[in-house]
Design an enzyme around this catalytic site. Structure first.
Site, PDB file in Angstrom:
ATOM      1  CG  ASP A 174      -0.405  -0.399   2.434  1.00 25.34           C
ATOM      2  OD1 ASP A 174       0.152  -0.796   2.541  1.00 25.34           O
ATOM      3  OD2 ASP A 174      -0.649   0.580   3.266  1.00 25.34           O
TER       4      ASP A 174
ATOM      5  CD  GLU B 201       3.814   0.358   6.710  1.00 26.69           C
ATOM      6  OE1 GLU B 201       5.407   1.104   7.647  1.00 26.69           O
ATOM      7  OE2 GLU B 201       3.535   1.933   5.865  1.00 26.69           O
ATOM      8  CD  GLU B 202       2.885   4.203   4.069  1.00 25.81           C
ATOM      9  OE1 GLU B 202       2.790   4.558   6.023  1.00 25.81           O
ATOM     10  OE2 GLU B 202       3.455   3.631   3.990  1.00 25.81           O
TER      11      GLU B 202
END
Length: 487
Positions: free
Chosen positions: A80, A147-148
């Site tokens: 992502d 992840e973000e």
């Protein structure tokens, strides 16, 4: 979109894979297309490919001849990217690929985030998987999701899916740095409802706008003293409330928790009899703020323009509590590490503030490499928000990654770096949240290191990746894979 000039850059193997990846929408929590893209890529190479229960993609490749006796390596990056764009950029992340350009030594996007975080890591792994000439041990490529905005991919990765003994996380943003640790974090959300009141006929409305701030990564760049649009907007509100009886109708400020907010817009009303003094006050304060931030945020703009009078505003007592709570809410560095020079230990980003239709919501991301310090700052913020009558919740907590200075693969990286560059690398922990700490919970014996090419301005439309640095990084990765410790 024409990214031909990007595809012709060296190393072509990596830049071409990056261009392919950047043609695929890949916002956090909306990774369906990029998961399918990566699955098709692995299957197209006739490699063992698996999508796990949460959407992580795992592609396995056998060792090249002569490397069978070396430890299996997990190459890891996240799929992502942060979707941010300038206000004047007409772009739809859901349907358009990233449009890239070259400026000197840098690859940038045209008015949007570039996705080099962590797309260059993903592209590097893809190039290695596709190559039939690069020497390497058995590989397990792990492409995580989300992840973000929560690290749910790393959190959802079950034990037993990987056999690797070494993990190379390709998500560090300084090419002379070898990462051995990172901060943990927790999302803080404060919400409350309030009664609105009718706007008097003697009021005049204004739109206050703060924009043009540099923005950036709320972990890696929190120490730089960059302007936070939410905090700067509140400076305008708190002073004008006390001096001119300003009343607030709505606010829209900031975006993602891990991005330092660049823009905030508020709709306010002031008594007509006070408008001349109010306008002069805002102009004077705006100039003072711009002077304070002229080095860190040279493009900062603060505007005050007349607007249509809204039907309702926040009642005075709630507004008093609100502006004071935001003033009190800690933003930026809370504590520097006493153990590691120049490392931020604990910080907070007041990431997003929305006020509209009788509802207040404030989103923060608190980070720390020390759990007790993170708890202290979280409780500090909780206290400020509860004093204004908010309900405060904690979510998305993830652990830090404790450094292992005795790591065998760390020695390999340090030796290779010195040999290739004739200088010492910086072995360091960082204040960003990396997935290593989470992955280590289910794979506690795995030896983990993080490194990557130089990227600037991540999480903002100023994001850019160094061309020469990627060349340096590509050589470094290949040399490391030749000399992985034996089993």
């Amino acid at each position: 979109m024409n990214n031909t000039e990007i595809r012709n850059l060296e190393p072509k193997a990596v830049w071409n894979k990056f261009a392919d990846l950047n043609a695929v929408p890949r916002a956090s929590k909306k990774e369906e297309e990029v998961i399918a893209f990566m699955k098709a890529f692995g299957e197209g190479l006739n490699l063992e490919t698996k999508v796990d229960s949460v959407g992580n993609v795992i592609i396995k490749k056998p060792a090249t001849k002569g490397q069978e006796n070396r430890k299996t390596v997990v190459l890891q990056s996240h799929l992502d990217m942060v979707h941010q764009k300038n206000n004047d950029t007409d772009f739809d992340f859901a349907t358009q690929g990233i449009d890239m350009k070259i400026e000197g030594d840098w690859v940038k996007a045209k008015g949007t985030t570039l996705g080099a975080d962590n797309g260059l890591g993903v592209a590097t792994i893809m190039a290695i998987l596709e190559s039939d000439t690069i020497e390497h041990p058995a590989l397990e490529a792990l492409f995580t999701i989300d992840e973000e905005t929560g690290m749910t991919g790393a959190k959802g990765l079950k034990s037993g899916l990987l056999n690797g003994e070494i993990l190379l996380n390709l998500d560090t943003e300084e090419d002379d740095e070898i990462g051995v640790g990172c901060a943990g974090g927790v999302d803080i959300t404060a919400t409350r409802t309030y009664e609105e009141e009718q706007v008097a006929t003697t009021k005049k409305a204004y739109t206050l706008k703060v924009n043009g701030l540099t923005g950036g990564h709320s972990g890696m760049e929190i120490h730089k003293g960059l302007g936070n649009a939410n905090k700067l907007m509140n400076r305008l509100l708190v002073s004008a409330f006390e001096d001119f009886g300003l009343q607030l109708s709505k606010i829209e400020g900031g975006g993602l928790r891990n991005a330092i907010p660049r823009e905030s817009v508020a709709l306010v009303v002031v008594e007509e009899s006070k408008t001349e003094a109010f306008e002069k006050h805002i102009k004077t304060l705006a100039e003072a703020i711009k002077t304070e931030y002229q080095k860190t945020d040279p493009e900062l703009k603060i505007q005050c323009t007349t607007a249509e009078v809204p039907g309702k505003v926040m009642n005075t007592e709630v507004q008093k509590q609100f502006v004071r709570a935001i003033q009190a809410a800690w933003n930026g560095v809370f504590r520097m590490s006493p153990d590691i020079e120049n490392l931020v230990e604990t910080s907070n980003n007041v990431a997003r503030i929305t006020v509209k239709n009788g509802t207040i919501e404030v989103l923060c991301l608190t980070r720390s490499s020390v759990e007790s310090s993170r708890e202290d700052l979280a409780k500090t913020l909780q206290a400020a928000f509860e004093l204004m009558g908010c309900e405060v919740s904690f979510s998305g907590e993830y652990p830090g990654w404790k450094p292992n200075m005795d790591s065998a693969v760390l020695k390999v990286l340090v030796d290779k770096y010195k040999k290739l560059n004739e200088e010492e690398p910086e072995v360091a922990a960082c204040h960003a949240g990396l997935e290593c700490g989470i992955l280590g919970q289910n794979y506690p014996e795995m030896d983990m290191i993080s490194f990557g090419p130089t990227i600037r301005g991540a999480h903002s439309p100023d994001e850019r990746a160094s061309i020469t640095s990627l060349q340096k990084f590509w050589t470094f990765v290949q040399e490391i894979l030749k000399d992985i410790p034996v089993k």
